[in-house]
Design an enzyme around this catalytic site. Structure first.
Site, PDB file in Angstrom:
ATOM      1  N   GLU A 122       4.791 -12.705   1.037  1.00  0.00           N
ATOM      2  CA  GLU A 122       5.212 -11.792  -0.026  1.00  0.00           C
ATOM      3  C   GLU A 122       6.511 -11.107   0.398  1.00  0.00           C
ATOM      4  O   GLU A 122       6.508 -10.263   1.280  1.00  0.00           O
ATOM      5  CB  GLU A 122       4.125 -10.734  -0.271  1.00  0.00           C
ATOM      6  N   ASP A 152      -1.965  -9.771   8.518  1.00  0.00           N
ATOM      7  CA  ASP A 152      -1.832  -9.082   7.229  1.00  0.00           C
ATOM      8  C   ASP A 152      -0.848  -7.941   7.463  1.00  0.00           C
ATOM      9  O   ASP A 152      -1.210  -6.773   7.451  1.00  0.00           O
ATOM     10  CB  ASP A 152      -3.202  -8.574   6.767  1.00  0.00           C
ATOM     11  N   ARG A 199       0.805  -1.228   0.000  1.00  0.00           N
ATOM     12  CA  ARG A 199       0.000   0.000   0.000  1.00  0.00           C
ATOM     13  C   ARG A 199       0.835   1.273   0.000  1.00  0.00           C
ATOM     14  O   ARG A 199       1.916   1.321   0.597  1.00  0.00           O
ATOM     15  CB  ARG A 199      -0.922   0.004   1.228  1.00  0.00           C
ATOM     16  N   HIS A 245       2.521 -12.985  -5.412  1.00  0.00           N
ATOM     17  CA  HIS A 245       1.381 -13.081  -4.494  1.00  0.00           C
ATOM     18  C   HIS A 245       0.744 -14.478  -4.504  1.00  0.00           C
ATOM     19  O   HIS A 245      -0.475 -14.607  -4.441  1.00  0.00           O
ATOM     20  CB  HIS A 245       0.355 -12.014  -4.894  1.00  0.00           C
ATOM     21  N   HIS A 293      -0.957  -2.513  -4.537  1.00  0.00           N
ATOM     22  CA  HIS A 293      -0.405  -3.424  -5.538  1.00  0.00           C
ATOM     23  C   HIS A 293      -0.354  -2.832  -6.954  1.00  0.00           C
ATOM     24  O   HIS A 293      -0.721  -3.482  -7.929  1.00  0.00           O
ATOM     25  CB  HIS A 293      -1.198  -4.732  -5.545  1.00  0.00           C
TER      26      HIS A 293
HETATM   27  C1  GLA Z   1      -2.175  -8.091   0.171  1.00  0.00           C
HETATM   28  C2  GLA Z   1      -2.678  -7.207   1.236  1.00  0.00           C
HETATM   29  C3  GLA Z   1      -3.974  -7.707   1.786  1.00  0.00           C
HETATM   30  C4  GLA Z   1      -4.964  -7.967   0.673  1.00  0.00           C
HETATM   31  C5  GLA Z   1      -4.357  -8.895  -0.335  1.00  0.00           C
HETATM   32  C6  GLA Z   1      -5.267  -9.097  -1.517  1.00  0.00           C
HETATM   33  O1  GLA Z   1      -1.513  -9.178   0.644  1.00  0.00           O
HETATM   34  O2  GLA Z   1      -1.759  -7.028   2.275  1.00  0.00           O
HETATM   35  O3  GLA Z   1      -4.526  -6.769   2.678  1.00  0.00           O
HETATM   36  O4  GLA Z   1      -5.327  -6.761   0.052  1.00  0.00           O
HETATM   37  O5  GLA Z   1      -3.153  -8.395  -0.805  1.00  0.00           O
HETATM   38  O6  GLA Z   1      -6.560  -9.423  -1.162  1.00  0.00           O
END
Ligand code: GLA
Length: 384
Positions: free
Chosen positions: A349, A284, A109, A212, A138
């Site tokens: 990731e 996350d 982000r 991803h 992304h």
């Molecule tokens: C990334 C983000 C998550 C989500 C995924 C896609 O990994 O960190 O919050 O947006 O992509 O769903």
């Protein structure tokens, strides 16, 4: 899907690739199939990279997507451990949440979709809104996961490989500079999927490239990943606000449910009251890897006890986003007809930290003309 161009993965083909061919490969029959037509009529393809033991990656030129990854369990039984669809168009039409894809120009982000570089402010598409706070995610609306790459099968040190290139134009998705990206996937005899990233630019620009893939070591569609046991060599994390944007702090994970410095089942502490887990709807977050050397080192392991499948992650990157599929809710049905339920896949990731263009204390993601970005990530599979 019909086979449209069977060929041998031999040195003649490899010589056309922009990479060194160090030895004459032990050629194995390889193939490229159609992966169906995109909604705009262009045809996508699916390439198979396989080693002698049957470890195999199917990769598309659409989005550089790792569509399938066949890995043996402790009894030698192969299963596809990567979530995805069986044709390229579905990734667009069903709005895949980046299943298997290459991510860029900026993975993760960027706050408010804005950054300032060399005195100029740039605006990016606002394509995500966690906690109702808009940001760019992304690479924007049409990131590198949604474009058709140029693909060339190759052989690197005797290993089957696929070289993907994409030229992202100056101004594409709001980013400055024409960025030339080359991503090489290869499959090794050690059951490794190796990803080598390279990029150059003609104007300064932020770049953060990753992959991803959603892993489920029981096999895609076979339930939750909460029983997978994860270890990350990361004593620190970059905490986020409600919009999943880092606050700028780097804090120790010790004593929190984010501490995976020793192996823990993912579900073990996921419901412990914790502000970070609340913001993420589960895990996350970006972990600050102990390895800040830029050298390829082991940074994480993942074990699924029932099948015995074991994955090791190696990277040169300083960060790791561990996302446990919190946004999956069973509405997407994958390639083998099984619904992808809540937390039925997890992503590891490898990356630079989120929102780095707005965080002066984070390692820089700015690539300048004359420089070459180089980064490597490797996923190694075994069973125990
Ligand atoms: C990334 C983000 C998550 C989500 C995924 C896609 O990994 O960190 O919050 O947006 O992509 O769903």
């Amino acid at each position: 899907m019909k086979t449209i161009m069977p060929f041998l993965r031999c040195s003649a083909l490899a010589l056309t690739a922009s990479i060194a061919v160090l030895s004459a490969p032990a050629c194995s029959a390889a193939n490229v199939k159609s992966f169906g037509k995109l909604p705009d009529g262009r045809e996508a393809h699916l390439y198979t990279l396989q080693n002698a033991s049957g470890f195999r990656a199917d990769i598309s030129d659409f989005g550089g997507i790792v569509v399938s990854l066949y890995v043996a369990d402790k009894n030698g039984k192969l299963a596809d451990v990567s979530l995805g669809f069986d044709n390229a168009a579905d990734y667009l039409l069903k709005k895949a949440p980046y299943f298997g894809a290459l991510i860029g120009r900026y993975g993760n982000r960027i706050a408010h979709g804005k950054f300032t570089l060399d005195g100029q402010t740039y605006s990016l598409p606002l394509n995500d809104k966690p906690g109702n706070i808009p940001c760019s995610l992304h690479g924007g609306d049409v990131g590198f996961d949604k474009v058709l790459w140029t693909a060339k099968p190759a052989t690197i040190e005797g290993n089957p490989a696929l070289v993907l290139t994409y030229v992202s134009k100056d101004g594409e998705m709001g980013y400055p500079g024409t960025l030339t990206v080359e991503v090489t996937y290869s499959v090794t005899p050690k059951n490794e999927l190796r990803i080598d990233y390279k990029a150059t630019t003609d104007k300064a620009t932020p770049v953060n490239l990753t992959n991803h893939t959603y892993f489920n070591l029981k096999g895609e569609g076979n339930g939750s990943i909460l029983d997978h046991v994860l270890m990350m060599k990361a004593a620190k994390t970059t905490p986020v606000n409600a919009g999943l944007i880092p606050t700028g702090e780097i804090v120790p994970v010790a004593g929190t449910p984010l501490d995976f410095t020793t192996p823990h089942a993912i579900g073990e502490r996921i419901n412990v009251p914790n502000e970070q887990l609340k913001f993420g709807g589960g895990y996350d977050h970006n972990w600050v890897l102990d390895n800040q050397s830029g050298k390829l080192e082991l940074v994480a392991t993942l074990h699924e006890p029932a099948s015995g499948r074991f994955m090791e992650v190696f990277t040169t990157e300083p960060g790791l986003q561990f996302y446990c599929g919190n946004f999956l809710d069973g509405t997407l049905v994958g390639k083998s007809g099984k619904a992808y339920g809540h937390r039925s896949g997890l992503c590891l990731e490898t990356q630079h930290y989120p929102d780095s263009p707005n965080q002066p204390s984070f390692p820089s993601t700015i690539l300048r003309p004359g420089e070459t970005l180089k980064s490597t990530t490797l996923y190694r599979f075994s069973a125990k």
